[in-house]
Design a protein around this motif. Structure first.
Motif, PDB file in Angstrom:
ATOM      1  N   GLU A  90      -4.434   6.463  -1.956  1.00 19.39           N
ATOM      2  CA  GLU A  90      -3.845   5.164  -1.641  1.00 19.39           C
ATOM      3  C   GLU A  90      -3.908   4.247  -2.854  1.00 19.39           C
ATOM      4  N   VAL A 134       3.058   2.843   2.818  1.00 16.48           N
ATOM      5  CA  VAL A 134       2.123   2.893   3.945  1.00 16.48           C
ATOM      6  C   VAL A 134       2.125   1.567   4.714  1.00 16.48           C
ATOM      7  N   LYS A 194       0.852  -1.193   0.000  1.00 21.44           N
ATOM      8  CA  LYS A 194       0.000   0.000   0.000  1.00 21.44           C
ATOM      9  C   LYS A 194       0.889   1.245   0.000  1.00 21.44           C
ATOM     10  N   LYS A 205       0.936   5.663  -0.880  1.00 17.75           N
ATOM     11  CA  LYS A 205       0.171   6.886  -1.100  1.00 17.75           C
ATOM     12  C   LYS A 205       0.810   7.620  -2.276  1.00 17.75           C
TER      13      LYS A 205
END
Length: 365
Positions: free
Chosen positions: A213, A230, A206, A208
């Motif tokens: 996201e 993330v 994940k 950003k």
């Protein structure tokens, strides 16, 4: 409907008989699976754990008997209602296990056939449909034989089922489906072939990116992305090859791994007791004479247990045993032999003999 009922009757009856007999061949193993279901982490009903064995015997006997009842047409209403109640309960159980990923193997077919939780649930859904057909068309379930013959067959199924359950508990399973059966080599069972399928794992990264996201999937490598990291999750897509023997090891009290050393012995007697605290007294009393004779004839004798050092020394003193106990995983020992204690003879890791403590006199040295 008559044709559908006939087909469902045969399929459900045969499957219940086969599934029940496989579990009845090893009720102790099924009781371990029930204890897993009863545990705090699964159904959270631990007060039933001490009664797992009696419940396992009653459930599998009932399963076999219902299959026979259905085939011969004995008391169709009672049989169909009982089948429906059992399959509804087991369908719930397998769905709960699969959805919440609680129990990896339902134990439906013991060690003979391993099913994933979702495979078990699918099997139960199909059975549920077939049993609903029987429920709707129960008037088409007619006895195959005369009333007296049907009653005698029903009674014989009860007697045989209870006798088989008692027999294997007092001795060992008639058929051993586990990796420690006679003729198998434990060392080979622990190894993984060079060309064995490797596990397949997907990683979900994940990031950003530009304030939003974004999840990128890889096989484990760090993705090349212009953004702020993330989090990462992973999922096993395919577990690959799993050796049939797992969690088996022989360790001393200092934590030294002596597995290969002992499994290289030519003549080795292993006394298995997953819990010395719960060892059968009658079985423990037979160990001294057996081990003395084995040592006299040139065997190396050791014990395997999951119990602590204090308990090991206490048992040795109480029964005058002249061999040492080593540590092994409790679950592995329960799989090795369905007896507490149980005795194995190994020759360079190959299981030559395996006996229940009731049959210790049949051990050929």
């Amino acid at each position: 409907m008559r044709i559908l009922v006939s087909i469902s009757r045969i399929l459900v009856g045969v499957l219940f008989i086969i599934s029940g007999l496989i579990k009845l061949n090893d009720p102790l193993g099924f009781s371990y699976k029930l204890q897993e279901y009863f545990s705090v982490d699964v159904l959270n009903i631990p007060f039933l754990e001490p009664y797992a064995l009696i419940i396992s015997v009653l459930v599998v006997v009932f399963e076999v008997v219902l299959g026979v009842f259905l085939i011969i047409g004995y008391k169709p209403k009672f049989t169909v209602w009982s089948l429906l109640g059992m399959i509804v309960f087991f369908t719930f159980l397998t769905f709960y296990s699969a959805y919440f990923d609680k129990v990896k193997d339902c134990g439906c077919f013991g060690d003979a056939l391993k099913l994933t939780p979702w495979e078990s649930f699918t099997k139960d859904v199909i059975l549920l449909i077939l049993i609903l057909i029987l429920f709707i068309g129960s008037k088409h379930i007619k006895p195959v034989f005369s009333s007296l013959q049907t009653t005698i067959l029903a009674l014989l199924s009860f007697i045989f089922s209870f006798w088989l359950g008692y027999h294997v508990l007092m001795h060992l399973p008639v058929i051993d489906f586990r990796a420690y059966k006679i003729g198998n080599n434990i060392l080979e069972g622990m190894s993984t072939p060079e060309n064995a399928p490797k596990p397949i794992v997907e990683y979900y990264w994940k990031f950003k990116v530009n304030g939003e996201e974004k999840i990128i999937t890889t096989d484990g490598s760090y993705p090349d992305v212009d953004g702020d990291y993330v989090d990462v999750d992973s999922k096993v897509i395919d577990e690959g090859y799993k050796p049939p023997v797992v969690d088996f090891s022989i360790e001393n009290s200092e934590g030294d791994n002596l597995t290969e050393q002992f499994l290289s012995e030519d003549n080795l007697i292993i006394v298995v007791s997953y819990s010395l605290e719960h060892i059968e007294k009658s079985g423990a009393e037979k160990l001294k004479a057996m081990s003395d004779e084995a040592i006299k004839k040139g065997y190396k004798v050791i014990g395997l247990t999951a119990s602590g050092e204090e308990t090991k020394q206490q048992i040795k003193k109480t029964y005058g045993l002249n061999f040492d106990f080593y540590l092994c995983d409790e679950k592995a020992l329960k799989t090795v032999v369905r007896s507490n204690p149980g005795i194995l003879e190994l020759d360079r890791g190959t299981v030559k003999q395996k006996v229940h403590w009731n049959d210790i006199d049949e051990l050929k040295l």
